[in-house]
Design a protein around this motif. Structure first.
Motif, short mmCIF file in Angstrom:
data_model
loop_
_atom_site.label_atom_id
_atom_site.label_comp_id
_atom_site.label_asym_id
_atom_site.label_seq_id
_atom_site.Cartn_x
_atom_site.Cartn_y
_atom_site.Cartn_z
N GLN A 179 6.10 -0.74 -5.74
CA GLN A 179 5.05 -1.73 -5.49
C GLN A 179 5.02 -2.79 -6.59
OE1 GLN A 179 1.74 1.10 -5.03
NE2 GLN A 179 0.86 -0.38 -3.61
N GLY A 207 -2.21 -4.32 -4.76
CA GLY A 207 -1.74 -2.97 -4.50
C GLY A 207 -2.53 -1.92 -5.25
N ASP A 208 -2.13 -0.67 -5.06
CA ASP A 208 -2.78 0.46 -5.72
C ASP A 208 -1.73 1.30 -6.44
OD1 ASP A 208 -1.63 1.21 -3.28
OD2 ASP A 208 -3.00 2.88 -2.99
N LYS A 234 -6.72 -0.33 6.01
CA LYS A 234 -5.90 -1.03 7.01
C LYS A 234 -6.27 -0.57 8.41
CE LYS A 234 -1.11 -1.49 8.60
NZ LYS A 234 0.29 -1.02 8.39
N GLU A 248 4.11 -1.03 3.39
CA GLU A 248 3.96 0.31 2.81
C GLU A 248 5.10 0.61 1.85
OE1 GLU A 248 4.03 4.71 4.61
OE2 GLU A 248 2.31 3.50 5.28
N TRP A 253 0.48 -6.26 5.56
CA TRP A 253 0.56 -4.95 4.90
C TRP A 253 2.01 -4.49 4.82
CZ3 TRP A 253 -4.14 -2.63 3.47
CH2 TRP A 253 -5.30 -3.20 4.04
N LEU A 310 -5.88 2.49 0.76
CA LEU A 310 -5.52 1.21 1.36
C LEU A 310 -5.06 1.40 2.81
CD1 LEU A 310 -3.78 -0.73 -1.56
CD2 LEU A 310 -5.84 -1.41 -0.33
N ASN A 311 -4.40 2.51 3.09
CA ASN A 311 -4.03 2.80 4.48
C ASN A 311 -5.26 3.01 5.35
OD1 ASN A 311 -1.33 3.51 3.15
ND2 ASN A 311 -0.87 3.77 5.32
N ASN A 368 0.82 -1.21 0.00
CA ASN A 368 0.00 0.00 0.00
C ASN A 368 0.85 1.26 0.00
OD1 ASN A 368 0.31 -1.20 2.82
ND2 ASN A 368 -0.18 0.92 3.33
N TYR A 413 -6.28 -0.60 -9.00
CA TYR A 413 -5.92 -1.66 -8.06
C TYR A 413 -5.49 -2.85 -8.89
CZ TYR A 413 -8.27 1.32 -4.70
OH TYR A 413 -8.63 2.39 -3.92
#
Length: 325
Positions: A82, A94-95, A55, A75, A73, A51-52, A46, A225
């Motif tokens: 990513q 992921g994003d 989470k 970061e 997770w 996404l954070n 993320n 995503y």
């Protein structure tokens, strides 16, 4: 024992046997079959974004628990990192923005687009200092323009110039990361800056930057995503749940913009007044991947190939999700 009793016992036994067999067949075809209930960990990479927020709420873990799926997770500072993690098998989901997947697919990453945001063209723009004599896109000819090389705004500028009768070579590009570009913008060592939120909003609020053009009517500026082809194919139920939870965050954000801005401001370490500007112009919505959306990505890939940013022609459809209609 009578014959009648014996027949009754046999009928009862047969009824139980048929019921057990039916239950076994039902279990084998249930969405929560043994194969799907086998414990595994969904590894999410993320950036500091939705996404954070997901989470922090813990709702995804609760939704996935009945499937015996846990969540880890990690970061990342940016989308390209990513996608490199996806390429080496370190994450499953992921994003990312529009441009990094193009480079990742060109590098052979087993990428699968699994969902997209709605278009957000108002969230990126060409900025000039408040005292600049530049008033239109045509005035950019011959000027020094800063942007992040190979990013969504790189593609945006190419399309914007063409839309206004200018060629890519008509401007002098200065490839700078956002922090360096802002410094150059403040020193007036560049004439214009092509950038996205929240850097865009920060330049408006603290530097008085003027907007020459945003991406409205030029490019979509979506976020995506992604997963790997194998994970998306083998765990469609997990992917559906993740996207469903992200949609809820999206819907909540649209209805609670002030609270969303507060959470993002804390996450990004940016003044809330800056994030307020970005959130107010943001478009909300998460949607399935379609051929039309992949067609937009194909245009980006073709443009980057023309510019020599990727070495060969790319077929974006090869990164389509397994369930693309």
């Amino acid at each position: 024992m009578s014959i009648t009793t014996t027949l009754q016992d046999r009928r009862a036994f047969l009824k139980l046997s048929v019921g057990a067999a039916a239950a076994a067949v039902s279990a084998a075809h249930s969405p929560l079959s043994f194969a799907q209930q086998k414990p595994h960990t969904l590894r999410i990479g993320n950036q500091k974004g939705y996404l954070n927020l997901l989470k922090g709420r813990g709702t995804l873990e609760k939704r996935l628990a009945p499937l015996n799926v846990s969540v880890s997770w990690t970061e990342f500072a940016a989308g390209p990192v990513q996608l490199e993690a996806l390429n080496v098998g370190s994450i499953d989901f992921g994003d990312v923005g529009e441009a990094p997947p193009i480079f990742a697919q060109a590098a052979g990453a087993p990428l699968a687009y699994v969902a997209a945001t709605v278009a957000r063209p108002q969230s990126e723009a060409v900025l000039v200092p408040p005292q600049s004599t530049i008033r239109s896109v045509a005035d950019l000819k011959g000027k020094r323009i800063a942007l992040n090389k190979g990013s969504n705004v790189h593609y945006f500028l190419v399309k914007l110039l063409r839309q206004h009768g200018l060629q890519y070579g008509d401007v002098n590009l200065v490839f700078l990361a956002p922090a360096d570009a802002r410094a150059a913008f403040e020193r007036a060592s560049i004439d214009a800056w092509v950038i996205w939120d929240p850097f865009y909003a920060a330049a408006q609020k603290s530097l008085g930057a003027r907007v020459i053009a945003d991406a409205t009517g030029v490019v979509g500026n979506r976020a995506f995503y992604f997963s790997s082809q194998s994970y998306a194919a083998n765990h469609p139920d997990v992917i559906r749940i993740v996207i469903d939870e992200l949609k809820k965050i999206d819907q909540w954000g649209q209805q609670n913009r002030d609270q969303l801005a507060s959470e993002l401001a804390q996450l990004w370490g940016v003044p809330k007044a800056v994030v307020d500007v970005a959130v107010q112009r943001q478009q909300f919505g998460t949607q399935p991947i379609t051929r039309a959306i992949l067609g937009e990505q194909q245009q980006i890939a073709d443009t980057f190939h023309e510019l020599g940013l990727i070495p060969t022609h790319l077929d974006v459809l090869k990164a389509a999700p397994p369930n693309l209609a």
